[in-house]
Design a protein around this motif. Structure first.
Motif, PDB file in Angstrom:
ATOM      1  N   LYS A   1       4.096  18.920  -4.784  1.00  0.00           N
ATOM      2  CA  LYS A   1       2.795  18.881  -5.463  1.00  0.00           C
ATOM      3  C   LYS A   1       2.851  18.236  -6.852  1.00  0.00           C
ATOM      4  O   LYS A   1       1.956  17.456  -7.193  1.00  0.00           O
ATOM      5  CB  LYS A   1       2.203  20.286  -5.527  1.00  0.00           C
ATOM      6  N   PRO A   2       3.877  18.512  -7.664  1.00  0.00           N
ATOM      7  CA  PRO A   2       3.958  17.798  -8.946  1.00  0.00           C
ATOM      8  C   PRO A   2       4.033  16.279  -8.798  1.00  0.00           C
ATOM      9  O   PRO A   2       3.397  15.552  -9.555  1.00  0.00           O
ATOM     10  CB  PRO A   2       5.238  18.364  -9.573  1.00  0.00           C
ATOM     11  N   ILE A   3       4.796  15.807  -7.804  1.00  0.00           N
ATOM     12  CA  ILE A   3       4.886  14.358  -7.592  1.00  0.00           C
ATOM     13  C   ILE A   3       3.519  13.797  -7.195  1.00  0.00           C
ATOM     14  O   ILE A   3       3.112  12.722  -7.652  1.00  0.00           O
ATOM     15  CB  ILE A   3       5.938  14.024  -6.516  1.00  0.00           C
ATOM     16  N   TYR A   4       2.812  14.517  -6.362  1.00  0.00           N
ATOM     17  CA  TYR A   4       1.463  14.084  -5.948  1.00  0.00           C
ATOM     18  C   TYR A   4       0.543  13.964  -7.162  1.00  0.00           C
ATOM     19  O   TYR A   4      -0.266  13.037  -7.257  1.00  0.00           O
ATOM     20  CB  TYR A   4       0.912  15.090  -4.944  1.00  0.00           C
ATOM     21  N   LYS A   5       0.705  14.889  -8.093  1.00  0.00           N
ATOM     22  CA  LYS A   5      -0.103  14.860  -9.318  1.00  0.00           C
ATOM     23  C   LYS A   5       0.337  13.725 -10.230  1.00  0.00           C
ATOM     24  O   LYS A   5      -0.493  12.999 -10.778  1.00  0.00           O
ATOM     25  CB  LYS A   5       0.024  16.204 -10.040  1.00  0.00           C
ATOM     26  N   TRP A   6       1.668  13.563 -10.389  1.00  0.00           N
ATOM     27  CA  TRP A   6       2.191  12.519 -11.284  1.00  0.00           C
ATOM     28  C   TRP A   6       1.814  11.120 -10.811  1.00  0.00           C
ATOM     29  O   TRP A   6       1.641  10.208 -11.624  1.00  0.00           O
ATOM     30  CB  TRP A   6       3.706  12.632 -11.391  1.00  0.00           C
ATOM     31  N   THR A   7       1.724  10.935  -9.498  1.00  0.00           N
ATOM     32  CA  THR A   7       1.396   9.612  -8.955  1.00  0.00           C
ATOM     33  C   THR A   7      -0.101   9.417  -8.764  1.00  0.00           C
ATOM     34  O   THR A   7      -0.529   8.479  -8.081  1.00  0.00           O
ATOM     35  CB  THR A   7       2.098   9.400  -7.602  1.00  0.00           C
ATOM     36  N   HIS A   8      -0.887  10.318  -9.379  1.00  0.00           N
ATOM     37  CA  HIS A   8      -2.352  10.245  -9.290  1.00  0.00           C
ATOM     38  C   HIS A   8      -2.825  10.258  -7.835  1.00  0.00           C
ATOM     39  O   HIS A   8      -3.679   9.463  -7.430  1.00  0.00           O
ATOM     40  CB  HIS A   8      -2.868   9.004 -10.020  1.00  0.00           C
ATOM     41  N   GLN A   9      -2.214  11.149  -7.058  1.00  0.00           N
ATOM     42  CA  GLN A   9      -2.573  11.398  -5.658  1.00  0.00           C
ATOM     43  C   GLN A   9      -2.404  10.158  -4.780  1.00  0.00           C
ATOM     44  O   GLN A   9      -3.153   9.957  -3.819  1.00  0.00           O
ATOM     45  CB  GLN A   9      -4.004  11.938  -5.562  1.00  0.00           C
ATOM     46  N   ILE A  10      -1.395   9.371  -5.115  1.00  0.00           N
ATOM     47  CA  ILE A  10      -1.073   8.207  -4.276  1.00  0.00           C
ATOM     48  C   ILE A  10      -0.064   8.600  -3.194  1.00  0.00           C
ATOM     49  O   ILE A  10      -0.226   8.272  -2.023  1.00  0.00           O
ATOM     50  CB  ILE A  10      -0.517   7.052  -5.131  1.00  0.00           C
ATOM     51  N   VAL A  11       0.984   9.298  -3.619  1.00  0.00           N
ATOM     52  CA  VAL A  11       2.027   9.718  -2.674  1.00  0.00           C
ATOM     53  C   VAL A  11       2.545  11.089  -3.088  1.00  0.00           C
ATOM     54  O   VAL A  11       2.611  11.414  -4.275  1.00  0.00           O
ATOM     55  CB  VAL A  11       3.170   8.685  -2.628  1.00  0.00           C
ATOM     56  N   SER A  12       2.911  11.891  -2.113  1.00  0.00           N
ATOM     57  CA  SER A  12       3.405  13.244  -2.397  1.00  0.00           C
ATOM     58  C   SER A  12       4.924  13.292  -2.324  1.00  0.00           C
ATOM     59  O   SER A  12       5.570  12.380  -1.792  1.00  0.00           O
ATOM     60  CB  SER A  12       2.820  14.239  -1.393  1.00  0.00           C
ATOM     61  N   GLY A  13       5.467  14.370  -2.820  1.00  0.00           N
ATOM     62  CA  GLY A  13       6.917  14.552  -2.765  1.00  0.00           C
ATOM     63  C   GLY A  13       7.416  14.653  -1.345  1.00  0.00           C
ATOM     64  O   GLY A  13       8.516  14.192  -1.031  1.00  0.00           O
ATOM     65  N   HIS A  14       6.621  15.246  -0.450  1.00  0.00           N
ATOM     66  CA  HIS A  14       7.083  15.416   0.932  1.00  0.00           C
ATOM     67  C   HIS A  14       7.157  14.074   1.665  1.00  0.00           C
ATOM     68  O   HIS A  14       8.064  13.848   2.467  1.00  0.00           O
ATOM     69  CB  HIS A  14       6.166  16.378   1.689  1.00  0.00           C
ATOM     70  N   THR A  15       6.211  13.202   1.370  1.00  0.00           N
ATOM     71  CA  THR A  15       6.283  11.861   1.957  1.00  0.00           C
ATOM     72  C   THR A  15       7.536  11.134   1.479  1.00  0.00           C
ATOM     73  O   THR A  15       8.249  10.495   2.264  1.00  0.00           O
ATOM     74  CB  THR A  15       5.033  11.049   1.589  1.00  0.00           C
ATOM     75  N   LEU A  16       7.813  11.227   0.178  1.00  0.00           N
ATOM     76  CA  LEU A  16       9.027  10.609  -0.365  1.00  0.00           C
ATOM     77  C   LEU A  16      10.272  11.246   0.227  1.00  0.00           C
ATOM     78  O   LEU A  16      11.285  10.574   0.438  1.00  0.00           O
ATOM     79  CB  LEU A  16       9.039  10.741  -1.891  1.00  0.00           C
ATOM     80  N   LYS A  17      10.189  12.548   0.485  1.00  0.00           N
ATOM     81  CA  LYS A  17      11.329  13.233   1.101  1.00  0.00           C
ATOM     82  C   LYS A  17      11.695  12.563   2.428  1.00  0.00           C
ATOM     83  O   LYS A  17      12.865  12.319   2.721  1.00  0.00           O
ATOM     84  CB  LYS A  17      10.982  14.700   1.349  1.00  0.00           C
ATOM     85  N   HIS A  18      10.691  12.250   3.252  1.00  0.00           N
ATOM     86  CA  HIS A  18      10.944  11.587   4.527  1.00  0.00           C
ATOM     87  C   HIS A  18      11.614  10.227   4.326  1.00  0.00           C
ATOM     88  O   HIS A  18      12.563   9.870   5.037  1.00  0.00           O
ATOM     89  CB  HIS A  18       9.641  11.394   5.295  1.00  0.00           C
ATOM     90  N   LEU A  19      11.136   9.482   3.351  1.00  0.00           N
ATOM     91  CA  LEU A  19      11.680   8.139   3.112  1.00  0.00           C
ATOM     92  C   LEU A  19      13.115   8.208   2.592  1.00  0.00           C
ATOM     93  O   LEU A  19      13.983   7.426   3.008  1.00  0.00           O
ATOM     94  CB  LEU A  19      10.781   7.379   2.134  1.00  0.00           C
TER      95      LEU A  19
END
Length: 292
Positions: free
Chosen positions: A212-230
């Motif tokens: 959730k913090p990553i989702y907020k930091w990226t202005h709701q472009i990408v979430s931490g869980h999506t990055l986790k998959h990548l």
């Protein structure tokens, strides 16, 4: 040596049993399924980015499977290695489907299928590492028990709502493999790729933890869980590159030994460089004195 191995195995089992007795039960939190990015971006796909970010697993897994058998591209000379890497790439390929299935409807029932292929990948990698670094025969024999232990850990969680065995199966390889990669002499070259793979898996776990913090930091472009998959999909990429590039290691020295030798060489070069500069200064001073 054989006796010591049995003692080590027995000690590990005793430690596991003691931990199960003295540590509290770890239930699966319902909040785990509450991901930051739940958007339907196109085609009505729920949690769109968390679903489609699993696609890289499919391509990496299929490529790895094909190269395991196509003209022996990876040059896997040991039967245990071939079976181990086959199971690993089957697990990676399956992640693309079952993780997508889970993210379409996140709940405990679908999470079981998400975790199964990942566990097969974790445990097969552990067996492969034993084959390469410890003993070929014992690593091959350990392959089936390790995979079964992984599957049983998921069944235990599902029926008893306790994540402790699964946590052991998931995190012990993440700790043991990098340590073994550093201190035990390798059978093959390019063993540093194991550390790159471990590093990206660590990044994946960090991204998952701060979804959730990553989702907020990226202005709701990408979430931490999506990055986790990548990040997680990058792990088999590095291992595939390692298999494609490596050859038999003629100079079997551990990474730790190589690093020590490198540091000594750096210090020697620095010392020689300083000595040369001092000699030049002395010669210049002597010339200047003579001229006067």
């Amino acid at each position: 040596m054989e006796k010591k191995r049995w003692i080590a195995a027995g000690a590990a089992l005793v430690i596991f049993v003691v931990l199960m007795v003295v540590t509290p039960k770890i239930p699966q939190a319902e909040e785990y399924h509450d991901f930051a990015d739940q958007r339907k971006l196109f085609f009505g796909i729920s949690n769109t980015l968390n679903v489609i970010s699993n696609i890289p697993f499919f391509f990496v897994g299929i490529i790895g499977l094909v190269l395991c058998y196509w003209r022996n591209y990876f040059q896997l000379s040991l039967q245990g290695e071939l079976v181990g890497w086959t199971l690993f790439y089957l697990g990676v390929t399956a992640v693309a489907f079952v993780s997508s299935y889970y993210h379409l409807n996140p709940n405990d029932a679908t999470l079981v299928w998400d975790r199964l292929p990942m566990t097969v990948a974790f445990t097969s990698i552990m067996a492969i590492f034993i084959i390469e670094r410890v003993d070929e025969k014992k690593g091959t024999i350990s392959l089936l028990p390790l995979v079964l232990a992984g599957v049983l850990s998921i069944m235990y969680w599902r029926y008893f709502d306790d994540l402790r065995p699964y946590a052991v199966v998931q995190f012990v390889p993440c700790i043991v493999i990098p340590i073994m990669a550093i201190i035990i002499p390798p059978m093959y070259t390019h063993s540093s790729y194991w550390l790159w793979a471990a590093g990206f898996y660590l990044l994946a776990k960090v991204a998952e933890a701060i979804d959730k913090p990553i989702y907020k930091w990226t202005h709701q472009i990408v979430s931490g869980h999506t990055l986790k998959h990548l990040f997680a999909a990058t792990v088999p990429v590095f291992l595939t590159l390692m298999l494609a590039k490596r050859t038999i290691e003629l100079d079997r020295r551990s990474l730790l030994t190589k690093w020590k030798i490198y540091m000594v060489e750096v210090k020697e070069r620095k010392f020689k460089s300083n000595s040369t500069e001092t000699n030049i200064d002395v010669e210049y001073t002597a010339v200047s004195t003579t001229t006067e």
